[in-house]
Design a protein around this motif. Sequence first.
Motif, PDB file in Angstrom:
ATOM      1  N   PHE A  31     -19.914 -33.232  77.038  1.00 20.25           N
ATOM      2  CA  PHE A  31     -21.033 -33.486  76.117  1.00 20.25           C
ATOM      3  C   PHE A  31     -21.307 -34.970  75.981  1.00 20.25           C
ATOM      4  O   PHE A  31     -20.516 -35.806  76.426  1.00 20.25           O
ATOM      5  CB  PHE A  31     -20.744 -32.863  74.743  1.00 20.25           C
ATOM      6  N   GLY A  33     -23.284 -37.676  72.894  1.00 18.03           N
ATOM      7  CA  GLY A  33     -23.986 -37.879  71.623  1.00 18.03           C
ATOM      8  C   GLY A  33     -24.809 -39.149  71.772  1.00 18.03           C
ATOM      9  O   GLY A  33     -24.264 -40.211  72.072  1.00 18.03           O
ATOM     10  N   ARG A  50     -22.691 -41.529  81.861  1.00 17.80           N
ATOM     11  CA  ARG A  50     -21.361 -41.096  81.420  1.00 17.80           C
ATOM     12  C   ARG A  50     -21.247 -39.574  81.427  1.00 17.80           C
ATOM     13  O   ARG A  50     -20.211 -39.027  81.824  1.00 17.80           O
ATOM     14  CB  ARG A  50     -21.040 -41.657  80.027  1.00 17.80           C
ATOM     15  N   TYR A 153     -11.872 -31.352  72.069  1.00 24.64           N
ATOM     16  CA  TYR A 153     -11.653 -32.524  71.219  1.00 24.64           C
ATOM     17  C   TYR A 153     -10.495 -32.323  70.247  1.00 24.64           C
ATOM     18  O   TYR A 153     -10.399 -33.001  69.230  1.00 24.64           O
ATOM     19  CB  TYR A 153     -12.953 -32.891  70.485  1.00 24.64           C
ATOM     20  N   ASN A 156      -8.437 -35.290  68.990  1.00 24.01           N
ATOM     21  CA  ASN A 156      -9.094 -36.107  67.972  1.00 24.01           C
ATOM     22  C   ASN A 156      -9.234 -35.341  66.651  1.00 24.01           C
ATOM     23  O   ASN A 156      -9.121 -35.927  65.572  1.00 24.01           O
ATOM     24  CB  ASN A 156     -10.482 -36.509  68.463  1.00 24.01           C
ATOM     25  N   CYS A 183     -10.314 -44.748  67.221  1.00 21.18           N
ATOM     26  CA  CYS A 183     -10.296 -43.775  66.137  1.00 21.18           C
ATOM     27  C   CYS A 183     -10.733 -42.422  66.704  1.00 21.18           C
ATOM     28  O   CYS A 183     -10.841 -42.265  67.904  1.00 21.18           O
ATOM     29  CB  CYS A 183     -11.164 -44.255  64.989  1.00 21.18           C
ATOM     30  N   THR A 184     -10.988 -41.435  65.841  1.00 21.96           N
ATOM     31  CA  THR A 184     -11.209 -40.078  66.366  1.00 21.96           C
ATOM     32  C   THR A 184     -12.560 -39.924  67.050  1.00 21.96           C
ATOM     33  O   THR A 184     -12.715 -39.069  67.911  1.00 21.96           O
ATOM     34  CB  THR A 184     -11.084 -39.023  65.245  1.00 21.96           C
ATOM     35  N   ASP A 186     -14.656 -43.067  67.267  1.00 25.11           N
ATOM     36  CA  ASP A 186     -15.151 -44.445  67.278  1.00 25.11           C
ATOM     37  C   ASP A 186     -14.140 -45.357  67.958  1.00 25.11           C
ATOM     38  O   ASP A 186     -12.934 -45.112  67.885  1.00 25.11           O
ATOM     39  CB  ASP A 186     -15.320 -45.005  65.853  1.00 25.11           C
ATOM     40  N   GLY A 208     -16.619 -46.756  75.031  1.00 31.76           N
ATOM     41  CA  GLY A 208     -17.794 -46.432  74.221  1.00 31.76           C
ATOM     42  C   GLY A 208     -19.003 -47.282  74.587  1.00 31.76           C
ATOM     43  O   GLY A 208     -18.876 -48.456  74.946  1.00 31.76           O
ATOM     44  N   ILE A 209     -20.161 -46.673  74.454  1.00 36.20           N
ATOM     45  CA  ILE A 209     -21.407 -47.377  74.768  1.00 36.20           C
ATOM     46  C   ILE A 209     -21.756 -48.353  73.648  1.00 36.20           C
ATOM     47  O   ILE A 209     -22.231 -49.453  73.892  1.00 36.20           O
ATOM     48  CB  ILE A 209     -22.522 -46.346  75.067  1.00 36.20           C
ATOM     49  N   ARG A 211     -19.430 -49.753  71.872  1.00 37.03           N
ATOM     50  CA  ARG A 211     -18.393 -50.772  72.141  1.00 37.03           C
ATOM     51  C   ARG A 211     -18.913 -51.796  73.153  1.00 37.03           C
ATOM     52  O   ARG A 211     -18.858 -53.012  72.918  1.00 37.03           O
ATOM     53  CB  ARG A 211     -17.156 -50.057  72.677  1.00 37.03           C
ATOM     54  N   GLY A 245     -19.443 -46.645  67.171  1.00 41.28           N
ATOM     55  CA  GLY A 245     -19.720 -45.359  67.812  1.00 41.28           C
ATOM     56  C   GLY A 245     -21.192 -45.017  67.654  1.00 41.28           C
ATOM     57  O   GLY A 245     -21.840 -45.537  66.737  1.00 41.28           O
TER      58      GLY A 245
END
Length: 289
Positions: A31, A33, A50, A153, A156, A183-184, A186, A208-209, A211, A245
């Motif tokens: 997935f 987001g 991604r 997941y 997390n 983090c879970t 982020d 992370g994008i 990030r 995030g």
Amino acid sequence: MKVYLNGELVDKESALISVFDHGYLYGDGVFEGIRAYNGIIFKLREHLDRLYRSAHMIMLEIPLAKVKMQEAIIATMKANNLKDAYIRVVVSRGEGDLGLDPRKCKNPNVVIITDKIVLYPQELYEKGMEIITVPTRRNIPEAINPQIKSLNYLNNILAKIEAINSGYQEAVMLNHDGLVVECTGDNIFILKENVLFTPPAYLGALKGITRDTVIELARKKGIEVKEDVITRYDLYNAQECFLTGTAAEIVPVVKIDGRVIGNGKPGKITLQLIEDFRELTIRDGVAVY
Ligand code: PXG
């Protein structure tokens, strides 16, 4: 609400998937987001890249090309008249039988949900968040690589449950060596001796994008950024700390495991980056309308 399901825009109530879908039975799927601000989808190409990398990694062939996926996302946003949205793209292995073998699943299911998301109250962005480290460690890359945004997941979710059970909204996850990773949902940054640190992806963090965007924004401002190891000692003694995030955006952190970070208020550089990030999101991306 209209939901995209395998090439069609259907009512939410009719957007149904078989209980034999391996996404449901085994968490076999991927997935993304994504956010849209004021009718512009932020970092869409990066998210799609991604998604397709995650699918490639689990040997799941997404039945539509990236350009078609982009068109489908735009069509779903338009069908719901959304300008500000959280876009959830889900590709599952598809319907199979009771057995792990993914070869039995002939048709992956592609779903696009466009909706609103509010992760935390506004107050938290102004006052900062208190977080804790939890017992559940981040998956080791040699087992389930955290780079894969898979439908599994649980790692997390367990960490999140542990944080919630202790009265906190978010958990800092350590890797198997006890190093801070993320983090879970982020990524995590600290400011130490005026250098911004975030753990490297190979230690078990998702790349992370948000990030990557924050790293770029900080460097543009002349702030030095290092992808390097962060220990709990570094974390507790940080000048500033924040989380990044797509859903959470940038969240200032003011206390970790009872240790006050900096002066206990969102840091100067954190606030600056929040402002720069906001400015970027309203003008950068793929226009829907
Ligand atoms: N780490 C993890 C483990 C994530 O899942 C991030 C960091 C932040 O990455 P981006 O690329 O968004 O800056 C994520 C983000 C959801 C949902 O329901 C998505 C995430 C996390 C939690 C929930 O769509 N992904």
